[in-house]
Design a protein around this motif. Structure first.
Motif, PDB file in Angstrom:
ATOM      1  N   LEU A 133     -17.126   3.582 -13.647  1.00  0.00           N
ATOM      2  CA  LEU A 133     -17.063   2.363 -13.031  1.00  0.00           C
ATOM      3  C   LEU A 133     -15.633   2.000 -11.987  1.00  0.00           C
ATOM      4  CD1 LEU A 133     -17.570   0.872 -16.568  1.00  0.00           C
ATOM      5  CD2 LEU A 133     -18.972   0.331 -14.766  1.00  0.00           C
ATOM      6  N   ARG A 134     -15.977   1.176 -11.125  1.00  0.00           N
ATOM      7  CA  ARG A 134     -14.684   0.723 -10.226  1.00  0.00           C
ATOM      8  C   ARG A 134     -14.122  -0.791 -10.750  1.00  0.00           C
ATOM      9  NH1 ARG A 134     -14.513   2.015  -4.077  1.00  0.00           N
ATOM     10  NH2 ARG A 134     -12.482   1.401  -4.698  1.00  0.00           N
ATOM     11  N   PRO A 135     -13.144  -1.085 -11.211  1.00  0.00           N
ATOM     12  CA  PRO A 135     -12.871  -2.467 -11.294  1.00  0.00           C
ATOM     13  C   PRO A 135     -12.948  -3.402  -9.865  1.00  0.00           C
ATOM     14  CG  PRO A 135     -11.258  -0.848 -11.922  1.00  0.00           C
ATOM     15  CD  PRO A 135     -12.047  -0.215 -11.461  1.00  0.00           C
ATOM     16  N   VAL A 136     -13.642  -4.514 -10.100  1.00  0.00           N
ATOM     17  CA  VAL A 136     -13.525  -5.350  -8.944  1.00  0.00           C
ATOM     18  C   VAL A 136     -12.509  -6.529  -8.938  1.00  0.00           C
ATOM     19  CG1 VAL A 136     -14.839  -7.218  -7.745  1.00  0.00           C
ATOM     20  CG2 VAL A 136     -15.998  -5.154  -8.490  1.00  0.00           C
ATOM     21  N   ALA A 137     -12.368  -7.072 -10.116  1.00  0.00           N
ATOM     22  CA  ALA A 137     -11.335  -8.127 -10.333  1.00  0.00           C
ATOM     23  C   ALA A 137     -11.208  -8.830 -11.610  1.00  0.00           C
ATOM     24  CB  ALA A 137     -11.401  -9.409  -9.510  1.00  0.00           C
ATOM     25  N   ALA A 138     -10.175  -9.233 -12.418  1.00  0.00           N
ATOM     26  CA  ALA A 138     -10.246 -10.005 -13.396  1.00  0.00           C
ATOM     27  C   ALA A 138     -10.359 -11.467 -13.049  1.00  0.00           C
ATOM     28  CB  ALA A 138      -8.932  -9.937 -14.091  1.00  0.00           C
ATOM     29  N   LEU A 139     -11.153 -12.203 -13.845  1.00  0.00           N
ATOM     30  CA  LEU A 139     -11.596 -13.575 -13.324  1.00  0.00           C
ATOM     31  C   LEU A 139     -10.995 -14.504 -14.319  1.00  0.00           C
ATOM     32  CD1 LEU A 139     -13.201 -15.442 -11.743  1.00  0.00           C
ATOM     33  CD2 LEU A 139     -15.199 -15.047 -13.561  1.00  0.00           C
ATOM     34  N   ALA A 140     -10.957 -14.155 -15.660  1.00  0.00           N
ATOM     35  CA  ALA A 140     -10.348 -15.149 -16.760  1.00  0.00           C
ATOM     36  C   ALA A 140      -9.966 -14.589 -17.887  1.00  0.00           C
ATOM     37  CB  ALA A 140     -11.735 -16.061 -17.129  1.00  0.00           C
ATOM     38  N   SER A 141      -9.006 -15.423 -18.506  1.00  0.00           N
ATOM     39  CA  SER A 141      -8.279 -14.975 -19.756  1.00  0.00           C
ATOM     40  C   SER A 141      -8.215 -15.681 -20.998  1.00  0.00           C
ATOM     41  CB  SER A 141      -6.816 -14.451 -19.478  1.00  0.00           C
ATOM     42  OG  SER A 141      -5.847 -15.869 -19.072  1.00  0.00           O
ATOM     43  N   SER A 142      -8.425 -15.079 -22.124  1.00  0.00           N
ATOM     44  CA  SER A 142      -8.503 -15.726 -23.236  1.00  0.00           C
ATOM     45  C   SER A 142      -7.379 -15.315 -24.170  1.00  0.00           C
ATOM     46  CB  SER A 142      -9.649 -15.703 -24.124  1.00  0.00           C
ATOM     47  OG  SER A 142      -9.895 -16.421 -25.024  1.00  0.00           O
ATOM     48  N   THR A 143      -6.692 -16.284 -25.163  1.00  0.00           N
ATOM     49  CA  THR A 143      -5.622 -16.051 -26.100  1.00  0.00           C
ATOM     50  C   THR A 143      -6.027 -15.919 -27.225  1.00  0.00           C
ATOM     51  OG1 THR A 143      -4.053 -17.085 -24.405  1.00  0.00           O
ATOM     52  CG2 THR A 143      -3.394 -16.582 -26.944  1.00  0.00           C
ATOM     53  N   CYS A 144      -5.665 -14.761 -28.062  1.00  0.00           N
ATOM     54  CA  CYS A 144      -5.981 -14.914 -29.380  1.00  0.00           C
ATOM     55  C   CYS A 144      -5.181 -15.695 -30.516  1.00  0.00           C
ATOM     56  CB  CYS A 144      -5.850 -13.384 -29.973  1.00  0.00           C
ATOM     57  SG  CYS A 144      -6.825 -12.942 -31.299  1.00  0.00           S
ATOM     58  N   VAL A 145      -5.686 -16.165 -31.481  1.00  0.00           N
ATOM     59  CA  VAL A 145      -4.946 -16.959 -32.427  1.00  0.00           C
ATOM     60  C   VAL A 145      -5.428 -16.684 -33.708  1.00  0.00           C
ATOM     61  CG1 VAL A 145      -4.735 -19.460 -32.992  1.00  0.00           C
ATOM     62  CG2 VAL A 145      -5.669 -19.119 -30.531  1.00  0.00           C
ATOM     63  N   LEU A 146      -4.333 -16.906 -34.564  1.00  0.00           N
ATOM     64  CA  LEU A 146      -4.446 -16.562 -36.035  1.00  0.00           C
ATOM     65  C   LEU A 146      -4.327 -18.048 -36.642  1.00  0.00           C
ATOM     66  CD1 LEU A 146      -4.264 -15.080 -38.741  1.00  0.00           C
ATOM     67  CD2 LEU A 146      -1.756 -15.110 -38.522  1.00  0.00           C
ATOM     68  N   ALA A 147      -5.854 -18.071 -37.363  1.00  0.00           N
ATOM     69  CA  ALA A 147      -5.941 -19.184 -38.178  1.00  0.00           C
ATOM     70  C   ALA A 147      -6.068 -18.922 -39.520  1.00  0.00           C
ATOM     71  CB  ALA A 147      -7.120 -19.949 -37.486  1.00  0.00           C
ATOM     72  N   ILE A 148      -5.511 -19.949 -40.499  1.00  0.00           N
ATOM     73  CA  ILE A 148      -5.857 -19.804 -41.954  1.00  0.00           C
ATOM     74  C   ILE A 148      -6.522 -21.079 -42.392  1.00  0.00           C
ATOM     75  CG2 ILE A 148      -3.653 -18.410 -42.241  1.00  0.00           C
ATOM     76  CD1 ILE A 148      -2.252 -21.270 -43.035  1.00  0.00           C
ATOM     77  N   SER A 149      -7.127 -20.712 -43.343  1.00  0.00           N
ATOM     78  CA  SER A 149      -8.257 -21.599 -44.020  1.00  0.00           C
ATOM     79  C   SER A 149      -7.629 -22.381 -45.180  1.00  0.00           C
ATOM     80  CB  SER A 149      -9.562 -21.119 -44.363  1.00  0.00           C
ATOM     81  OG  SER A 149      -9.275 -20.254 -45.546  1.00  0.00           O
ATOM     82  N   THR A 150      -8.489 -23.207 -45.818  1.00  0.00           N
ATOM     83  CA  THR A 150      -8.045 -24.053 -46.877  1.00  0.00           C
ATOM     84  C   THR A 150      -7.964 -23.158 -48.233  1.00  0.00           C
ATOM     85  OG1 THR A 150     -10.461 -24.656 -47.582  1.00  0.00           O
ATOM     86  CG2 THR A 150      -8.923 -26.289 -46.126  1.00  0.00           C
ATOM     87  N   ALA A 151      -8.331 -21.908 -47.804  1.00  0.00           N
ATOM     88  CA  ALA A 151      -8.087 -21.092 -49.240  1.00  0.00           C
ATOM     89  C   ALA A 151      -6.459 -20.761 -49.260  1.00  0.00           C
ATOM     90  CB  ALA A 151      -8.734 -19.562 -48.999  1.00  0.00           C
TER      91      ALA A 151
END
Length: 329
Positions: A118-136
């Motif tokens: 493969l050849r990279p063309v471009a990065a288009l978008a980014s997303s951040t990871c999140v640590l979530a905790i529940s009612t447990a």
């Protein structure tokens, strides 16, 4: 991670900001009929929506492309298919960058080589990871430090969910486990929807997901967001601190969505596709569409994207090895 690779990674993350087009778009030969943007996930998901927004932005540039969904194996089937596609710009792949940087260390029989095929063309978008905790988790736990104290006192609850085995989220969870000094069991799901359902229902205590997973549930009282994995706070979650702000600097990483072409695609075609993507990254409709699903337009050109992925492959190699996780193709 060496100091050089840290600087490269920091530069890459800092570059993930919307960039309007300043250059004329080179032309490439439009094939007979519309081209295709291959997506390895079902219609309706984040990757699919990203590709469809791009197709719309390209259509505004008089470039006709349709989204071709080929779901299965966390996108690996679609990625491998690119080896058999025409190398003339008529077919591009839209997928997550971790498929090129983390998957090679995870899958013992990966059906594609991210460098040779493969050849990279471009990065288009980014997303951040999140640590979530529940009612447990007790309601008074609202910081990473408090969560770590609770984990140390509650061995039976030392686990976290992620959207998929082998995902960036899994290994960010592993990094957190290392940094906290608490062993955490990983619970992989088949996508974010079932993982979120169990988080909201309190069946799992914690979930490493992405910003877009949580936006509709803010204020529901069913989850608490403890930290984001980017180097700076997410524009969508300005009140949620980073891991580094709370003393967990090793837990850093963002997912980006990029475009790739078959390896034999000529330089001028790659340049033209990249320029069209750069223009798309400033398209108001695309920006609004990405914002609705918790993504930020984040154009990075082919040369820098290639360098950043090489650095990321080296960065994640020892982390994946230390986790002990391996999977077949």
């Amino acid at each position: 991670m060496t100091e050089l690779s840290r600087r490269q990674f920091a530069k890459y993350v800092a570059s993930l900001v919307p960039v309007p087009s300043l250059l004329a778009i080179p032309a490439w030969a439009q094939p007979d009929g519309p081209g295709r943007i291959v997506v390895g996930y079902p219609p309706g998901g984040t990757m699919d929506q990203t590709a469809r927004r791009l197709a719309e932005a390209w259509r505004a540039q008089n470039r006709a492309y349709l989204v071709d969904n080929r779901p299965g194996a966390a996108g690996r089937i679609a990625t491998a298919q690119m080896k058999r596609e025409r190398a003339d710009g008529s077919v591009v792949l839209c997928t997550q960058t971790s498929a090129m940087t983390i998957y090679p260390h995870v899958y013992t029989r990966l059906s594609y080589d991210p460098v040779r095929d493969l050849r990279p063309v471009a990065a288009l978008a980014s997303s951040t990871c999140v640590l979530a905790i529940s009612t447990a988790v007790p309601a008074d736990v609202r910081t990473l430090a408090g969560y770590v104290r609770w984990l140390k006192a509650n061995e039976a609850s030392r686990s976290y969910a992620s959207p998929a085995a082998g995902s960036l989220a899994q290994f960010l969870g592993f990094r957190f486990s290392e940094a906290a000094g608490v062993p955490l069991a990983h619970v992989p799901y088949r996508g974010s929807a079932p993982a979120l359902q169990d988080l909201l229902g309190g069946q799992v205590p914690a979930y490493f997901g992405f910003v877009g997973d949580f936006l509709q549930y803010l204020g529901s009282g069913k989850l608490r967001l403890l930290a984001v994995s980017s180097e700076r706070r997410s524009r969508f979650l300005k009140d949620v601190p980073t891991f580094a702000e709370q003393g967990f600097a090793p837990v850093v990483g963002v997912e980006s969505y990029g475009l790739f072409a078959p390896a034999a695609t000529p330089d001028d075609v790659i340049a033209a596709l990249a320029a069209a993507t750069r223009t798309a990254a400033g398209d108001k409709a695309l920006l609004g569409g990405l914002e609705q699903i918790g993504l930020e337009a984040a154009y990075v050109g082919p040369a820098q994207y290639t360098q950043a992925m090489a650095a990321e492959r080296e960065r994640w190699k020892p982390i994946v090895a230390a986790s002990g996780f391996k999977a077949d193709e």
